[in-house]
Design an enzyme around this catalytic site. Structure first.
Site, PDB file in Angstrom:
ATOM      1  N   ARG A  28      45.834  49.839 -22.078  1.00 40.78           N
ATOM      2  CA  ARG A  28      44.918  49.910 -23.207  1.00 40.78           C
ATOM      3  C   ARG A  28      44.855  48.523 -23.850  1.00 40.78           C
ATOM      4  O   ARG A  28      45.832  47.760 -23.809  1.00 40.78           O
ATOM      5  CB  ARG A  28      45.408  50.930 -24.242  1.00 40.78           C
ATOM      6  CG  ARG A  28      44.422  51.143 -25.389  1.00 40.78           C
ATOM      7  CD  ARG A  28      44.985  52.073 -26.460  1.00 40.78           C
ATOM      8  NE  ARG A  28      44.027  52.208 -27.555  1.00 40.78           N
ATOM      9  CZ  ARG A  28      44.304  52.800 -28.716  1.00 40.78           C
ATOM     10  NH1 ARG A  28      45.513  53.280 -28.940  1.00 40.78           N
ATOM     11  NH2 ARG A  28      43.376  52.889 -29.655  1.00 40.78           N
ATOM     12  N   HIS A  29      43.717  48.185 -24.426  1.00 43.85           N
ATOM     13  CA  HIS A  29      43.601  46.928 -25.164  1.00 43.85           C
ATOM     14  C   HIS A  29      44.586  46.909 -26.324  1.00 43.85           C
ATOM     15  O   HIS A  29      45.139  47.936 -26.726  1.00 43.85           O
ATOM     16  CB  HIS A  29      42.179  46.762 -25.695  1.00 43.85           C
ATOM     17  CG  HIS A  29      41.762  47.902 -26.573  1.00 43.85           C
ATOM     18  ND1 HIS A  29      42.154  48.021 -27.888  1.00 43.85           N
ATOM     19  CD2 HIS A  29      41.017  49.005 -26.308  1.00 43.85           C
ATOM     20  CE1 HIS A  29      41.667  49.127 -28.400  1.00 43.85           C
ATOM     21  NE2 HIS A  29      40.966  49.746 -27.461  1.00 43.85           N
ATOM     22  N   ASP A 294      42.016  53.737 -24.482  1.00 46.84           N
ATOM     23  CA  ASP A 294      42.972  54.839 -24.508  1.00 46.84           C
ATOM     24  C   ASP A 294      42.458  56.045 -23.733  1.00 46.84           C
ATOM     25  O   ASP A 294      43.211  56.724 -23.035  1.00 46.84           O
ATOM     26  CB  ASP A 294      43.332  55.224 -25.946  1.00 46.84           C
ATOM     27  CG  ASP A 294      42.112  55.494 -26.819  1.00 46.84           C
ATOM     28  OD1 ASP A 294      40.975  55.284 -26.368  1.00 46.84           O
ATOM     29  OD2 ASP A 294      42.314  55.908 -27.984  1.00 46.84           O
TER      30      ASP A 294
END
Length: 393
Positions: A28-29, A294
């Site tokens: 996820r970022h 996510d």
């Protein structure tokens, strides 16, 4: 304690005839600014909101720094495990990001921390989501959409959110908000949540209380992660872990309702799963990193039937900057390839405090297990069993 044992365990495995052959990561970022939500947060509270000096959804400076540290940690770990050496890895690694600025910048920060300036980041030069990561339904039948809606409603109704909504009412002073005055809804628990899944929609949409609650909780959480002063995080109204856990139930309900219906996930995950399956079966590079959102992690873990897991010291099930790490190990004694999957992430407080992770101060590691790929005492399942699962999905 767990994380130190995990690092020790991997070293122990190497010294006892196990060799790390390949690592594939879905990440996820890292920390981003809040989004532009369906309902402006300015309408949801009479209180002044903190200022974010960047575009909505953009990676923050702190998020970039934390990801840089995580990249350095992964590089050091792979060098320690003799997967990579100290030289520029070049074609031995591949870093691939979705087209959103936060995912591209996260991938860039990780690569710079891990490999300096010797690895190029790959992403498609398009304005829409990369088709590999986009949530797009392929089955457009009425029966399918009805089944998805029924499962989404079941997920939503499985959690009692009343106490969480009442807590949000208090935090934002919802009874004095512009929304209350114009919409005549002054209690979030009475803002009816509706799930819609029409022909032109890629995934179900949520309106009402859960959607509003998600926007509020998401905004609070990003401010907390980014290290804003306590007075600027929900105006200092969240003081305890219990309060956080109460309102986080809304965020989880939002994600589970939209992205964790199994019948839906098996349909929308196909491009990502096919891409990863090709890497698992044919990929020649030693390290692959895919940076997405996510929901991509939720969809993949749901469709592969991962068992329920708890990430200790974290408020989220798919934390900011968190990574599902697929590892291919080789057992020299048995001449057998093995799979181990871990969730590698920073705790909520590590993120807020801006902790610099490293081999002596590692992130959290949580072993994951799939329903049809039972793990042994070292967390391994047979690689061929894993490939069979991929091919069956």
């Amino acid at each position: 304690m767990f994380l130190k044992l995990t690092i020790f365990m991997t070293t122990f495995l190497v010294s006892n005839g196990y060799e790390l052959k390949q690592v594939i990561v879905l990440s996820r970022h890292n920390i981003r600014a809040p989004f532009r939500y369906d309902v402006s947060t300015d309408l949801l509270s009479p209180k002044p909101w903190p200022t974010w000096n960047m575009e909505p959804g953009a990676l923050t400076s702190k998020g970039r720094l934390l990801e840089h540290h995580m990249g350095k940690y992964f590089s050091d770990w792979m060098i320690k495990e003799k997967l990579l050496d100290n030289n520029c890895p070049g074609d031995e690694v591949f870093v691939y990001a979705n087209t959103r600025s936060r995912t591209k910048e996260t991938a860039k920060a990780f690569a710079e921390g891990a490999f300096g300036d010797c690895v190029r980041i790959f992403f498609k030069n398009i304005t829409d989501h990369d088709p590999i990561f986009r949530f797009k339904v392929r089955n457009d039948s009425a029966e399918f959409k009805t089944a998805v809606l029924n499962e989404a409603k079941k997920n939503l109704n499985s959690t009692d959110l009343r106490n969480a909504f009442l807590e949000l009412n208090r935090i934002v002073d919802f009874g004095n908000s512009s929304y209350c005055k114009t919409e005549k809804v002054c209690d979030l628990s009475e803002a009816k949540t509706e799930i819609v899944f029409e022909t032109n929609m890629d995934i179900p949409r949520i309106s009402g209380g859960v959607n509003i609650g998600w926007s509020l909780v998401d905004s609070f959480l990003m401010a907390y992660y980014d290290g804003m002063p306590t007075k600027n995080v929900a105006w200092g109204q969240i003081q305890t872990k219990t309060q956080w856990e109460s309102i986080m139930a809304i965020l989880r309900a939002y994600l589970e309702t939209r992205f964790e219906a199994k019948i839906l996930d098996r349909d929308i995950v196909l491009p990502l799963l096919e891409y990863l399956s090709d890497i698992f079966q044919n990929g020649k590079r030693k390290f692959y990193l895919l940076v997405a959102q996510d929901a991509n992690i939720s969809v993949l873990t749901t469709s592969l039937n991962f068992k329920h897991y708890v990430l200790h010291d974290q408020l989220e099930r798919t934390p900011i900057g968190g990574k599902v790490v697929f590892q291919k190990w080789y057992d020299k004694e048995k001449d057998q390839d093995l799979l181990r999957v871990d969730y590698v992430y920073q705790s909520t407080e590590q993120i807020r405090d801006g902790v610099e992770v490293g081999l002596q101060n590692p992130p959290q590691w949580q072993l994951l297990e799939m329903e049809k790929c039972a793990v042994d005492e070292n967390g391994f399942c047979p690689w061929n069993d894993f490939i069979s699962i991929l091919n069956s999905v």
